[in-house]
Design an enzyme around this catalytic site. Sequence first.
Site, PDB file in Angstrom:
ATOM      1  N   SER A 477       0.620  -1.214   0.124  1.00  0.00           N
ATOM      2  CA  SER A 477      -0.150   0.047   0.209  1.00  0.00           C
ATOM      3  C   SER A 477       0.921   1.162  -0.016  1.00  0.00           C
ATOM      4  O   SER A 477       1.830   1.396  -1.132  1.00  0.00           O
ATOM      5  CB  SER A 477      -1.151  -0.138   1.164  1.00  0.00           C
ATOM      6  OG  SER A 477      -2.037   0.898   1.072  1.00  0.00           O
ATOM      7  N   ASP A 565      -8.454  -5.034  -5.758  1.00  0.00           N
ATOM      8  CA  ASP A 565      -8.248  -4.068  -4.949  1.00  0.00           C
ATOM      9  C   ASP A 565      -9.040  -2.791  -5.403  1.00  0.00           C
ATOM     10  O   ASP A 565      -9.014  -2.224  -6.568  1.00  0.00           O
ATOM     11  CB  ASP A 565      -7.033  -3.734  -5.125  1.00  0.00           C
ATOM     12  CG  ASP A 565      -6.194  -2.904  -3.919  1.00  0.00           C
ATOM     13  OD1 ASP A 565      -6.938  -2.179  -3.460  1.00  0.00           O
ATOM     14  OD2 ASP A 565      -4.857  -3.168  -3.406  1.00  0.00           O
ATOM     15  N   HIS A 597      -7.217  -5.613  -1.504  1.00  0.00           N
ATOM     16  CA  HIS A 597      -5.906  -4.781  -0.765  1.00  0.00           C
ATOM     17  C   HIS A 597      -5.531  -5.807   0.241  1.00  0.00           C
ATOM     18  O   HIS A 597      -5.479  -5.221   1.465  1.00  0.00           O
ATOM     19  CB  HIS A 597      -6.385  -3.290  -0.329  1.00  0.00           C
ATOM     20  CG  HIS A 597      -5.560  -2.453  -0.166  1.00  0.00           C
ATOM     21  ND1 HIS A 597      -4.813  -2.126  -1.138  1.00  0.00           N
ATOM     22  CD2 HIS A 597      -5.048  -1.732   0.869  1.00  0.00           C
ATOM     23  CE1 HIS A 597      -3.799  -1.092  -0.790  1.00  0.00           C
ATOM     24  NE2 HIS A 597      -3.867  -0.793   0.541  1.00  0.00           N
TER      25      HIS A 597
END
Length: 624
Positions: A477, A565, A597
Amino acid sequence: MTLPELLPVEDLFSPPTRAAATISPDGTKLAFLAPWRNRLNVWIEDLDSQTAEPRCVTADDNRSVFHYEWTDDPRWLIYLQDTNGDENWHIHRVDLDAPEAATVDLTPFPGVMALPLREVKDGKTTVMVNNRQATLLDVHELDVTTGELRLIAENPGHVNNWLSNDKGDLLATSLTADGALELSRWDGQTLRRIVEFDGSDYPVGIHPMTITPDGTGVWMGSNRDSDRTRLVRVDLATGEETEVDSHPDFDLDPRSMVSPIMPAPLIQDQRTGDLLAVRYFGERQVIRALEPNFADVLANLERLSDGDLGRLSSDETGQRWVVGFNHDRDPGATYLYDHRTGQSRLLFRPLPHLDPATLAPMRPVTIGARDGLALPSYLTLPVGIEPRGLPLVLVVHGGPWYRDSWGFDAAVQLLANRGYAVLQVNFRGSTGYGKAHLKAAIGEFAGKMHDDLIDGVNWAVEQGYADPDRVAIFGGSYGGYATLVGVTFTPDVFAAAIDYVGISDLANFMRTLPPIARPHLANNWHAYVGDPDDPEQLADMMARSPITKVDQIRAPLLVIQGANDVRVVQAESDNLVDALRGRGADIDYLVQSTEGHGAVNPENTIEMYQRVSAFLAKHLGGRT
């Protein structure tokens, strides 16, 4: 020195035998997560029976369940589930009196998110649902027994969160046009303003936010006139803020703000909701008891382990407790404690096949940044190897409004077991270290935030732990963005890099966030990075985006992406990989079709870390 045996990836990333246990309100049953068809599901067992076998009460063979709750009716249990990582959570009901009955989706709206705002009391709870408009969360009352969903309040267009209790009180927080955070009460027709807060402290400075049991106030985090986040009570009649508790050195534990599986900073009485204790976090967790009887309970619980007290639940009498512990080498050991008798027993260890003695300890260290800022960090060194001139993996946390913490990290243990030193730096912008540390990140993406990471690497080299020619960077991320910044802005530092669901284009990232998130960017991404709709700010954020500097990448790169995601869409990785392949670069790219994610299902997590292990062994020379 004797090297520990090489741990198979499966030993660290297969589902735990049991995890996330909680006691029922009547104190007779235990709920926990355990594998069913290689997916974590909810199981129930009688706590005091010597013969009854546990039974699985959910049956999801597609995706592991992580979030469940008891209700105040021993018949019902609820849990949350999304679809292949799309984060559109639905609330499901389990009938514990009918073992053969199928679970029921109580919010069966395709592409819609539903989240409970409070515990189920008298068969009902309050939920936020965006089934009317994707960008707006409305409030409904959900009858768990009948499945009826009754609209209570329509979002007027600017509310970013709601608060509710079982007395029927409904509050809202919203961002004003000038960026302030407003707390209001819903009067049945409209919102009535109570008090306004400095919007630049949102979202970290006001976390948590909970209505007091009597409905006259709100407990919340505040760093008004202070660098540290302390617990205050806001009077709902006057807006007056008074301190409830604080720690001289630590912030309220911020971790559950980003990760709902982390323990909440407030510990409350199961029956009354009264405040029992408050969690703070520095190098390790500190819990301050605010109620004398709980202080006795806490002292006895903390004697059970030298880890940090994690998930905690009690029956309605507050006498029987189930507690799990966070520990760097003995994760999740879970105990039953009876305060009436003072007796306790170990219920389970989630990963009983792992020997704590062979795992690597996580050591807190403080690193000085080049501008003098203290960077609280964690260093994990491999067991059985002289800690000199080791290959180093710099692991960068996501968020960035999050923090690395002491405790068990399967990825870190895998790396240490392979012979790598592992460094985790809480760079500026990380939470839990005060307002100044957080706000030092404003305007510093690919700037001082990255300098902090390089300063961490230099520290490890200067201390003699790390070989400067064998340093890798690995993050997910925001950590994936930091990884890409590492190999584009400082291409000579890293010998290898792993980008997991990372941002390559800051503007595209903001523009492709889920509709529910985009109206609320003003005080986080826009404040720290910029608004892509402003041409001058867009030019600056593109200059800080790795996608514009792919020609600088020379280090071997592994890119991992979840196809579903919704936070960092697959295009963020596709565009990067296409650009690199367009100039003939050899890029290792793994797309996981059933993940979002962050990988959840074990076969995907295992596949990912097998690739990570092989990639690093090839380029850094670790054990295989």
